[in-house]
Design an enzyme around this catalytic site. Structure first.
Site, short mmCIF file in Angstrom:
data_model
loop_
_atom_site.label_atom_id
_atom_site.label_comp_id
_atom_site.label_asym_id
_atom_site.label_seq_id
_atom_site.Cartn_x
_atom_site.Cartn_y
_atom_site.Cartn_z
N LYS A 200 0.85 -1.18 0.00
CA LYS A 200 0.00 0.00 0.00
C LYS A 200 0.89 1.24 0.00
CE LYS A 200 -3.57 2.41 2.57
NZ LYS A 200 -4.56 2.36 3.64
N LYS A 254 -2.31 -1.66 -3.71
CA LYS A 254 -3.15 -0.47 -3.69
C LYS A 254 -2.30 0.78 -3.77
CE LYS A 254 -6.15 1.88 -0.52
NZ LYS A 254 -6.53 2.06 0.83
C1 PBG Z 1 -7.13 3.30 5.46
C2 PBG Z 1 -7.62 3.25 4.05
C3 PBG Z 1 -7.52 4.26 3.09
C4 PBG Z 1 -8.12 3.76 1.93
C5 PBG Z 1 -8.57 2.49 2.21
N1 PBG Z 1 -8.23 2.19 3.52
C6 PBG Z 1 -7.04 5.64 3.22
C7 PBG Z 1 -5.63 5.94 3.42
O1 PBG Z 1 -4.77 5.09 3.53
O2 PBG Z 1 -5.35 7.13 3.50
C8 PBG Z 1 -8.23 4.50 0.62
C9 PBG Z 1 -9.23 3.97 -0.35
C10 PBG Z 1 -9.51 4.86 -1.51
O3 PBG Z 1 -8.84 5.89 -1.75
O4 PBG Z 1 -10.45 4.55 -2.24
N2 PBG Z 1 -8.12 2.92 6.37
#
Ligand code: PBG
Length: 334
Positions: A200, A254
């Site tokens: 991520k 992601k």
């Molecule tokens: C963290 C989380 C995020 C997203 C999913 N889980 C936000 C982040 O890491 O700032 C982002 C998902 C998206 O942008 O569609 N709980």
């Protein structure tokens, strides 16, 4: 000279008719591979639109049930829940409260569609903390890795007790999968799978999500825990392998579009299911361009989904899941 240099080589032969193209296509998007992310907010009486994500809303418990039902009707493979509590605090108390909004919504969904789909929960603290970070803070404002693991373990148990089918830790703390696995096993939830957000990246593509989940960090950013875009794909592979060693049953990459190389590398290196998350900014860009009449919305959505599948994702988390599943049911293919 006329014609190709090697007349026997004519790749166009297999592109001549729709039926031929369908026959030779080997990358498909199946509704069952799509997962719909949904937001549920505590204390609202009507679903509330998210301006930067046209078509996506913060649900009430009731409107969420309806959206879940529609998704299941369309054949979507799963749902992933994000909760927005009415009150946030420094330790993210809503994340593990038995009556926290996500726990309540999980119970609703399990009762409503639990036999027909997979109900998953995002497992993190940022939606619940007043400072917007994914973990607890030290007095000098750092995210405290190991103290946060205890909070994740507790949130996992609250979600498990609510009956969720899969937990998906997304906070990028080191050791989070092991901590969650140990907590779940300790209470007898040995059969509850973990889908780890493994690779991520700290990404501007999450911008609209932070409006949706009201979780923009109040200071600093997430670069000390989420990955750096400037590191090559092998780091994503390493994160995925570590998570698998800690007990992850499936792994995620992601965002999707800007990280397809990471997705390809992870898919080639692991033998567990691989998911990709087509995130809020990817959604917003396409919707904005489509609203301007600059692109063919439907074709672009299906093309991006096909691209993510081709790069190696088995599952795709996408805000278009229900709509795309409906199109696929009409057409039979992307
Ligand atoms: C963290 C989380 C995020 C997203 C999913 N889980 C936000 C982040 O890491 O700032 C982002 C998902 C998206 O942008 O569609 N709980």
């Amino acid at each position: 000279m006329t014609g190709p240099v090697f007349p026997q080589s004519r790749p166009r032969r297999l592109r001549r008719t729709p039926a031929l193209r369908r026959l030779v296509a080997d990358v498909r998007v199946d509704p069952a591979d799509l997962v719909l992310p949904v937001f549920v907010k505590e204390g609202i009486t009507e679903a509330s639109p998210i301006v930067s994500m046209p078509g996506v809303v913060q649900h009430t418990r009731d409107s969420l049930k309806k959206a879940a039902y529609e998704a299941v009707e369309a054949g979507v493979g799963g749902l992933i829940l994000f909760g927005i509590p009415a009150v946030k605090d420094a330790r993210g108390s809503g994340a593990d409260h038995p009556d926290g909004i996500v726990q309540l919504a999980v119970r609703d969904l399990i009762a409503e569609v639990g036999d027909a789909t997979v109900v998953m929960t995002d497992l993190c603290l940022d939606e619940y903390t007043d400072h917007g970070h994914c973990g607890l803070l030290t007095p000098d404002g750092d995210v405290d890795n190991d103290a946060t693991l205890e909070r994740y373990a507790s949130a996992a148990l609250a979600q498990a007790r609510a009956g969720v089918h899969v937990v998906a830790p997304s906070g990028m703390m080191d050791g989070q999968v092991a901590a969650i696995r140990a907590a779940l096993d300790g209470e007898g939830f040995t059969q509850l799978p973990i889908l780890a957000y493994s690779a991520k990246y700290a990404s501007a593509f999450y911008g609209p999500f932070r409006d949706a989940a009201e979780c923009a960090p109040q200071f600093g950013d997430r670069s000390s825990y989420q990955q750096d875009a400037g590191r090559s794909a092998e780091e994503g592979v390493r994160e995925a392998l570590l998570d698998i060693a800690e007990g992850a049953d499936a792994v995620m990459v992601k965002p999707a579009l800007a990280y397809l190389d990471v997705l390809r590398a992870v898919a080639g290196a692991v033998d567990v299911p691989v998911a990709a998350y087509q995130v809020s900014g990817e959604y917003a860009m396409v919707e904005a361009a489509a609203a301007n009449g600059w692109i063919d919305r439907r074709r672009i959505i299906l093309e991006t989904l096909t691209g993510v599948r081709r790069a190696g994702a088995g599952m795709v988390l996408t805000y278009w899941a229900t709509e795309a599943a409906q199109w696929l049911a009409e057409d039979g293919r992307a």
